[in-house]
Design an enzyme around this catalytic site. Structure first.
Site, PDB file in Angstrom:
ATOM      1  N   HIS A   1       0.291  13.698  -1.712  1.00  0.00           N
ATOM      2  CA  HIS A   1       0.506  12.778  -0.589  1.00  0.00           C
ATOM      3  C   HIS A   1       0.144  11.359  -0.998  1.00  0.00           C
ATOM      4  O   HIS A   1       0.893  10.409  -0.742  1.00  0.00           O
ATOM      5  CB  HIS A   1      -0.334  13.224   0.616  1.00  0.00           C
ATOM      6  CG  HIS A   1      -0.514  12.174   1.680  1.00  0.00           C
ATOM      7  ND1 HIS A   1      -1.393  11.113   1.540  1.00  0.00           N
ATOM      8  CD2 HIS A   1       0.069  12.013   2.900  1.00  0.00           C
ATOM      9  CE1 HIS A   1      -1.324  10.348   2.613  1.00  0.00           C
ATOM     10  NE2 HIS A   1      -0.461  10.873   3.455  1.00  0.00           N
ATOM     11  N   ASN A   2      -1.018  11.191  -1.622  1.00  0.00           N
ATOM     12  CA  ASN A   2      -1.460   9.857  -2.013  1.00  0.00           C
ATOM     13  C   ASN A   2      -0.578   9.269  -3.106  1.00  0.00           C
ATOM     14  O   ASN A   2      -0.329   8.058  -3.121  1.00  0.00           O
ATOM     15  CB  ASN A   2      -2.913   9.901  -2.486  1.00  0.00           C
ATOM     16  CG  ASN A   2      -3.896  10.071  -1.340  1.00  0.00           C
ATOM     17  OD1 ASN A   2      -3.517  10.476  -0.250  1.00  0.00           O
ATOM     18  ND2 ASN A   2      -5.155   9.776  -1.572  1.00  0.00           N
TER      19      ASN A   2
ATOM     20  N   GLU B   1       2.369   8.048  -1.428  1.00  0.00           N
ATOM     21  CA  GLU B   1       1.959   6.826  -0.720  1.00  0.00           C
ATOM     22  C   GLU B   1       1.999   5.614  -1.658  1.00  0.00           C
ATOM     23  O   GLU B   1       2.470   4.533  -1.273  1.00  0.00           O
ATOM     24  CB  GLU B   1       0.553   7.027  -0.172  1.00  0.00           C
ATOM     25  CG  GLU B   1      -0.045   5.843   0.556  1.00  0.00           C
ATOM     26  CD  GLU B   1      -1.498   6.105   0.932  1.00  0.00           C
ATOM     27  OE1 GLU B   1      -2.342   5.223   0.691  1.00  0.00           O
ATOM     28  OE2 GLU B   1      -1.791   7.200   1.454  1.00  0.00           O
TER      29      GLU B   1
ATOM     30  N   SER C   1      -6.106  12.814   5.857  1.00  0.00           N
ATOM     31  CA  SER C   1      -5.325  11.594   5.676  1.00  0.00           C
ATOM     32  C   SER C   1      -5.125  10.858   6.987  1.00  0.00           C
ATOM     33  O   SER C   1      -4.908  11.469   8.027  1.00  0.00           O
ATOM     34  CB  SER C   1      -3.959  11.907   5.069  1.00  0.00           C
ATOM     35  OG  SER C   1      -3.221  10.712   4.886  1.00  0.00           O
TER      36      SER C   1
ATOM     37  N   LYS D   1      -3.022  16.931  -0.836  1.00  0.00           N
ATOM     38  CA  LYS D   1      -3.473  15.595  -0.432  1.00  0.00           C
ATOM     39  C   LYS D   1      -3.300  14.601  -1.576  1.00  0.00           C
ATOM     40  O   LYS D   1      -2.922  13.439  -1.358  1.00  0.00           O
ATOM     41  CB  LYS D   1      -4.949  15.657  -0.008  1.00  0.00           C
ATOM     42  CG  LYS D   1      -5.601  14.291   0.284  1.00  0.00           C
ATOM     43  CD  LYS D   1      -4.865  13.523   1.378  1.00  0.00           C
ATOM     44  CE  LYS D   1      -5.701  12.395   1.955  1.00  0.00           C
ATOM     45  NZ  LYS D   1      -6.178  11.390   1.002  1.00  0.00           N
TER      46      LYS D   1
END
Length: 497
Positions: free
Chosen positions: A203-204, A207, A128, A200
């Protein structure tokens, strides 16, 4: 012939920058691309002494020291499988394949299992930070066996972003070729098989939520506050010096202060209001539904992008459908700015609470052992959601590693208590003025639902029993005892199932 420490396949933007980052840290790297012309262009443009390009896949593989370590930076899905298949005939048992793309975690679990059975190591690593992060120091989230992690650990910890161990602040990178050293590495072993790519993905998803919340704050200040982009940009810059200190708030301030070079109008005003997406936010929402974990804020952020995409239909609807007229502010501009800041911070807390709750349930589903404080720590630098806020999450899990929800931590509980009045005021003000705030309002509903000892789903479960005999539990009996009422003859005693 000198052998390379590691190889990389796929010289699109992320692959190129990651390769140069690795080379900057003193590791010799071999690179290969299916189209050799791209390799030639890359080598000609950079001429780095630690980077060696190859035309033939066989020569590329032979250039690597054993056990070989090969990073794949190609499109997720079939393209990744094709590259892996092309490698196997040339590799030896004990070699490591590292997928640094945005793979779906279930694909990573499948690939790791298949390759392990054949004697190869496989690492699915989240990467990232975008182009800049790949070049100067990303946040890295590797999943696989501990043995495979140990084989790449020196490289991964060297090239990752760094965070000051005392302050928790990211150590700023210099320029390409002058890597950051010292501090806490934003790379850590996440867990077995697909854990890295799963984290991940979350995380996105977070985001997506962060970006939509920021957009809602901008919309409120613009529509209700009547503020111009430049003025709002200055507000975001002030917020970035406070508790909202983050990469996304920082770049928002820059964007809103930017003029369009062609027209000299505010740059943001000439950008079409249709947002794209690559699917990881949707994966997060779908997985939350599959596991029965409430993550409404991420989902609303995904839906907001979907709604933005039907531009022509929205333009037509705007001439047909009506809403309330904007009312005169009964608060000062200063009060509005403060209220929106508080609403943004409270919504952010709830969004992250949902993301960490999702990871907590996933570790049960897939038998992972996730270190949530460390995950928050490696997100402090390099990645898109890097923010001072994440240090508070690390501290929360330091206080209680089994914390069931961030909202129950004393710091976050106090923040909500201090700011929720303004949060509620902003959501109410938005509704009264017809301003959509899907993430602000869904986060508030999540908070109110989570803090409620009793919800109206007692009625819902009674409805399910009425039309489908789905049974119910009783408040005056122990949990796990199920009953059904004969709704054709409701006067009869209920049936214990």
């Amino acid at each position: 012939m000198n052998t390379s420490d590691i190889g990389l396949i796929g010289l699109a933007v992320m692959g190129q920058n990651l390769a140069l980052n690795i080379a900057d840290h003193g590791f010799r790297i071999s690179v290969f691309n299916r189209t050799f012309g791209k390799t030639e262009q890359f080598m000609h443009k950079n001429e780095h002494e630690n980077v060696v390009g190859y035309r033939e896949l066989k020569d590329f593989i032979q250039s690597l020291s054993k056990p070989r370590k090969i990073i794949i930076m190609v499109q997720a899905g079939n393209a990744t499988d094709a590259v892996i298949e092309s490698l196997l005939q040339h590799l030896d048992q004990g070699d490591v394949i590292i997928d640094g793309g945005n793979a779906k975690w279930t694909d990573t679990i499948r690939r790791e299992k298949n390759l392990h059975q054949k004697g190869f190591y496989f690492v699915g690593s989240g990467v990232s930070g975008g182009e800049e992060g790949a070049r100067l120091g990303p946040s890295l989230m590797p999943g696989g066996t501990l043995e495979s992690w140990n084989l790449i650990k020196d490289i991964w910890t060297s090239i990752s972003a760094k965070v000051d161990e005392n302050t928790g602040k990211p150590l700023e990178g210099g320029k390409p070729g002058a890597p950051v050293s010292g501090g806490f590495s934003c790379a850590a072993y996440i867990g077995s098989n697909g854990a890295g790519h799963y984290v991940k993905m979350v995380h996105n998803g977070i985001e997506y939520g962060d970006m939509q919340m920021i957009c809602e704050a901008y919309h409120l200040l613009s529509s209700i506050g009547g503020m111009e982009p430049q003025e709002i940009g200055e507000v975001f810059k002030q917020w970035n010096a406070d508790i909202l200190d983050s990469f996304l708030v920082e770049i928002t301030g820059d964007i809103l202060c930017q003029k369009d070079p062609s027209t000299n109008k505010p740059f943001v005003d000439i950008v079409l209001d249709t947002a794209g997406q690559k699917g990881t936010g949707k994966w997060t929402s779908v997985n939350a539904l599959d596991m029965g974990v409430p993550a409404p804020t991420v989902s609303e952020a995904v839906f907001a992008r979907c709604l933005s995409a039907v531009k022509e239909e929205r333009e037509m609807a705007s001439s047909v459908l009506s809403g309330p007229s904007l009312e005169n502010l009964n608060v000062s501009k200063t009060e509005l700015i403060q209220s929106v800041r508080d609403a943004l911070y409270c919504s952010k807390i709830c969004s992250y609470a949902q993301g960490f709750q999702l990871m907590r349930e996933a570790q049960k589903e897939y038998d992972w052992h996730l270190n949530f404080g460390e995950i928050a720590q490696i997100w402090r630098g390099g990645c898109i959601i890097r923010a001072a806020f994440l240090q508070k999450i690390t501290e929360a899990f330091d206080r209680d590693k089994n914390l069931p929800n961030l909202l129950l931590d004393q710091y976050f509980k106090n923040c909500i208590n201090d700011y929720q009045s303004n949060w509620r005021k902003v959501v109410s003000m938005a509704s009264e003025n017809g301003i959509p705030v899907p993430t602000f309002s869904s986060a508030l509903s999540y908070y109110d639902g989570y803090r409620s000892a009793r919800l109206p789903q007692n009625l819902l479960q009674a409805q399910r029993d009425y039309f489908g005999a789905h049974t119910y539990e009783r408040t005056d009996q122990s949990r796990g005892q199920f009953y059904h009422l004969d709704w054709l003859h409701p006067e009869r005693p209920e049936i214990k199932v």
